[in-house]
Design a protein around this motif. Structure first.
Motif, PDB file in Angstrom:
ATOM      1  N   HIS A 191       1.821 -11.119   9.159  1.00 43.47           N
ATOM      2  CA  HIS A 191       1.459  -9.797   8.641  1.00 43.47           C
ATOM      3  C   HIS A 191      -0.031  -9.748   8.355  1.00 43.47           C
ATOM      4  CE1 HIS A 191       5.738  -8.794   8.028  1.00 43.47           C
ATOM      5  NE2 HIS A 191       5.858 -10.033   7.566  1.00 43.47           N
ATOM      6  N   GLU A 192      -0.549  -8.544   8.189  1.00 39.20           N
ATOM      7  CA  GLU A 192      -1.921  -8.391   7.725  1.00 39.20           C
ATOM      8  C   GLU A 192      -1.997  -8.858   6.269  1.00 39.20           C
ATOM      9  OE1 GLU A 192      -4.766  -7.477   9.140  1.00 39.20           O
ATOM     10  OE2 GLU A 192      -3.749  -7.441  11.075  1.00 39.20           O
ATOM     11  N   PRO A 193      -3.052  -9.589   5.899  1.00 33.32           N
ATOM     12  CA  PRO A 193      -3.105 -10.141   4.543  1.00 33.32           C
ATOM     13  C   PRO A 193      -3.212  -9.092   3.448  1.00 33.32           C
ATOM     14  CG  PRO A 193      -5.193 -10.454   5.675  1.00 33.32           C
ATOM     15  CD  PRO A 193      -4.228  -9.962   6.703  1.00 33.32           C
ATOM     16  N   THR A 194      -3.672  -7.869   3.796  1.00 30.80           N
ATOM     17  CA  THR A 194      -3.818  -6.821   2.779  1.00 30.80           C
ATOM     18  C   THR A 194      -2.726  -5.769   2.862  1.00 30.80           C
ATOM     19  OG1 THR A 194      -5.316  -5.606   4.248  1.00 30.80           O
ATOM     20  CG2 THR A 194      -6.313  -7.141   2.673  1.00 30.80           C
ATOM     21  N   ALA A 195      -1.779  -5.936   3.794  1.00 29.95           N
ATOM     22  CA  ALA A 195      -0.715  -4.937   3.948  1.00 29.95           C
ATOM     23  C   ALA A 195       0.232  -4.981   2.748  1.00 29.95           C
ATOM     24  CB  ALA A 195       0.051  -5.191   5.246  1.00 29.95           C
ATOM     25  N   GLY A 248      11.366 -11.661   7.371  1.00 35.11           N
ATOM     26  CA  GLY A 248       9.989 -11.551   7.823  1.00 35.11           C
ATOM     27  C   GLY A 248       8.968 -12.069   6.835  1.00 35.11           C
ATOM     28  N   TYR A 249       9.418 -12.427   5.628  1.00 40.04           N
ATOM     29  CA  TYR A 249       8.506 -12.942   4.596  1.00 40.04           C
ATOM     30  C   TYR A 249       9.001 -14.331   4.184  1.00 40.04           C
ATOM     31  CZ  TYR A 249       6.890  -8.112   4.342  1.00 40.04           C
ATOM     32  OH  TYR A 249       6.389  -6.867   4.648  1.00 40.04           O
ATOM     33  N   LEU A 250       8.664 -15.334   4.990  1.00 39.92           N
ATOM     34  CA  LEU A 250       9.234 -16.669   4.821  1.00 39.92           C
ATOM     35  C   LEU A 250       8.914 -17.284   3.462  1.00 39.92           C
ATOM     36  CD1 LEU A 250       8.544 -18.202   8.359  1.00 39.92           C
ATOM     37  CD2 LEU A 250      10.681 -17.225   7.473  1.00 39.92           C
ATOM     38  N   LEU A 251       7.713 -17.063   2.962  1.00 43.08           N
ATOM     39  CA  LEU A 251       7.315 -17.666   1.684  1.00 43.08           C
ATOM     40  C   LEU A 251       7.241 -16.640   0.565  1.00 43.08           C
ATOM     41  CD1 LEU A 251       4.565 -20.189   2.877  1.00 43.08           C
ATOM     42  CD2 LEU A 251       6.998 -20.578   2.487  1.00 43.08           C
ATOM     43  N   GLY A 252       7.882 -15.508   0.764  1.00 39.99           N
ATOM     44  CA  GLY A 252       7.963 -14.513  -0.286  1.00 39.99           C
ATOM     45  C   GLY A 252       6.796 -13.537  -0.280  1.00 39.99           C
ATOM     46  N   THR A 253       6.798 -12.660  -1.281  1.00 43.04           N
ATOM     47  CA  THR A 253       5.746 -11.657  -1.418  1.00 43.04           C
ATOM     48  C   THR A 253       5.149 -11.734  -2.812  1.00 43.04           C
ATOM     49  OG1 THR A 253       7.345  -9.969  -2.143  1.00 43.04           O
ATOM     50  CG2 THR A 253       6.891 -10.114   0.214  1.00 43.04           C
ATOM     51  N   ASP A 254       3.961 -11.140  -2.952  1.00 43.95           N
ATOM     52  CA  ASP A 254       3.291 -11.169  -4.250  1.00 43.95           C
ATOM     53  C   ASP A 254       3.563  -9.906  -5.032  1.00 43.95           C
ATOM     54  OD1 ASP A 254       1.755  -9.253  -3.034  1.00 43.95           O
ATOM     55  OD2 ASP A 254      -0.086 -10.428  -2.989  1.00 43.95           O
ATOM     56  N   GLU A 255       2.750  -9.646  -6.072  1.00 44.37           N
ATOM     57  CA  GLU A 255       2.991  -8.535  -6.989  1.00 44.37           C
ATOM     58  C   GLU A 255       2.787  -7.172  -6.336  1.00 44.37           C
ATOM     59  OE1 GLU A 255      -1.344  -9.266  -7.008  1.00 44.37           O
ATOM     60  OE2 GLU A 255       0.482 -10.493  -6.973  1.00 44.37           O
ATOM     61  N   LEU A 256       2.126  -7.133  -5.165  1.00 46.72           N
ATOM     62  CA  LEU A 256       1.919  -5.880  -4.440  1.00 46.72           C
ATOM     63  C   LEU A 256       2.721  -5.819  -3.143  1.00 46.72           C
ATOM     64  CD1 LEU A 256      -1.939  -5.410  -4.913  1.00 46.72           C
ATOM     65  CD2 LEU A 256      -0.076  -4.311  -6.181  1.00 46.72           C
ATOM     66  N   VAL A 313       2.918 -13.672   1.220  1.00 53.73           N
ATOM     67  CA  VAL A 313       2.226 -14.834   0.655  1.00 53.73           C
ATOM     68  C   VAL A 313       1.771 -15.783   1.760  1.00 53.73           C
ATOM     69  CG1 VAL A 313       2.523 -16.886  -0.792  1.00 53.73           C
ATOM     70  CG2 VAL A 313       3.417 -14.682  -1.558  1.00 53.73           C
ATOM     71  N   LEU A 314       2.578 -15.960   2.788  1.00 56.96           N
ATOM     72  CA  LEU A 314       2.202 -16.851   3.884  1.00 56.96           C
ATOM     73  C   LEU A 314       0.956 -16.343   4.599  1.00 56.96           C
ATOM     74  CD1 LEU A 314       2.657 -19.200   5.826  1.00 56.96           C
ATOM     75  CD2 LEU A 314       4.295 -17.767   7.074  1.00 56.96           C
ATOM     76  N   SER A 315       0.923 -15.061   4.918  1.00 54.33           N
ATOM     77  CA  SER A 315      -0.225 -14.496   5.625  1.00 54.33           C
ATOM     78  C   SER A 315      -1.489 -14.590   4.779  1.00 54.33           C
ATOM     79  CB  SER A 315       0.047 -13.033   5.997  1.00 54.33           C
ATOM     80  OG  SER A 315       1.175 -12.936   6.846  1.00 54.33           O
ATOM     81  N   ARG A 316      -1.379 -14.286   3.489  1.00 57.87           N
ATOM     82  CA  ARG A 316      -2.552 -14.363   2.621  1.00 57.87           C
ATOM     83  C   ARG A 316      -3.015 -15.807   2.436  1.00 57.87           C
ATOM     84  NH1 ARG A 316      -4.320 -10.221  -0.055  1.00 57.87           N
ATOM     85  NH2 ARG A 316      -4.992 -11.392  -1.891  1.00 57.87           N
ATOM     86  N   SER A 317      -2.085 -16.727   2.401  1.00 59.10           N
ATOM     87  CA  SER A 317      -2.460 -18.144   2.260  1.00 59.10           C
ATOM     88  C   SER A 317      -3.191 -18.648   3.501  1.00 59.10           C
ATOM     89  CB  SER A 317      -1.214 -18.995   1.997  1.00 59.10           C
ATOM     90  OG  SER A 317      -0.599 -18.635   0.782  1.00 59.10           O
TER      91      SER A 317
END
Length: 299
Positions: A53-57, A76-84, A88-92
């Protein structure tokens, strides 16, 4: 043309043999560090293509979803999502790329600045040496975190300012190393012979002195990278690093600390990447020191 092709093909087996010899000389921990370092570099280099995913999406309806294997996991979010609701995987992955770029640029600036000052100080001596070593002593006496926080508070937390701040970190170590090597080498017979032959100061510095000081500088460079990664993480944790929505590993840990009791994966994933980076670089730095130092290698 044929000779060039033959030369290139003959160089490959020698290069592979040298790499195999280096691998054979490494112990289990060092081999693990090499594998981790190569993997991290590949992942960082291809982060835009690997990230799902896009890191800011953002997707607020998917916020704080746990990693795969837990309840409320979202496909589609293997390592979960953050507060927004960001992946988490894409941002990492993107954060790893930016963190390594900042660390490499910072270490390079520190090497160039400190190495140049150390070289000038060692060769010139006198008042120049006193001024440079006085600046080194002042830098060592003042905690650099305070200097970094003050600089970022005054000039802002842009990436350009962050690179400058990280580049100033550790320059005094390079200066001391190069100065010490220069003072030692200047008393060697081959330097006296170069002077007797009429070599200029610049030629002596860059042709005879600096090449002999490369080994300790390479070791210090590798160790500085891990220290800069930790410094960037500390500044981002304190809210003075690269600002959102741009992701670095440190900023992800800093933002995620408020959600640690309920969503620990926001912190654990980037923190583990920081741990892997510092582990690999520290082990490889120690290994390079052992290989470069003849006294240690002959034991």
């Amino acid at each position: 043309m044929a000779e060039a092709v033959v030369g290139n093909t003959s160089a490959r087996p020698a290069l592979l043999a040298h790499a195999a010899r280096i691998w054979g000389d490494a112990n289990g921990v060092q081999r693990a560090a090499i594998c981790v370092a190569v993997l991290l570099l590949i992942v960082a280099a291809f982060a835009p293509f690997i990230a799902p995913h896009e890191p800011t999406a953002q997707s607020l309806i998917s916020r704080l979803r746990p990693p795969i294997g837990f309840e409320r996991f979202k496909d589609g979010y293997l390592l979960g999502t953050d507060e927004l609701g960001r992946d988490v995987l894409s941002r990492s992955l993107h954060g790893l790329q930016l963190t390594l770029i900042l660390a490499a640029l910072g270490a390079t600036i520190g090497l160039l600045l400190g190495g140049t000052l150390g070289l000038v100080s060692g060769i010139a001596g006198g008042i120049v040496d006193d001024v440079v070593m006085g600046a080194v002593d002042a830098q060592i006496a003042i905690p650099f975190t305070l200097i970094a926080l003050l600089t970022l508070a005054i000039f802002g937390s842009s990436i350009e300012v962050m690179v400058l701040v990280l580049g100033l970190y550790g320059w005094e170590q390079y200066a001391r190393i190069v100065r010490g090597e220069v003072r030692r080498l200047m008393a060697m017979p081959f330097i006296e012979a170069a002077r007797a032959a009429g070599a200029s100061g610049g030629r002596i510095a860059f042709r005879h002195v600096l090449p002999n000081a490369v080994s300790p500088l390479v070791v210090q460079f590798t160790l500085s990278i891990s220290n800069i990664v930790l410094l960037e993480s500390t500044l981002s944790f304190l809210g003075m690093g690269v600002q959102p929505p741009t992701a670095t590993l440190g900023s992800m840990v800093g933002i995620g600390r408020d959600y640690l009791p309920t969503a620990p994966w926001i912190v654990i994933v980037p923190a583990m990447m920081i741990l892997l980076v510092t582990f690999a670089v520290q082990i490889l730095g120690d290994w390079l020191r052992d290989r470069a130092d003849v006294r240690l290698r002959d034991r």
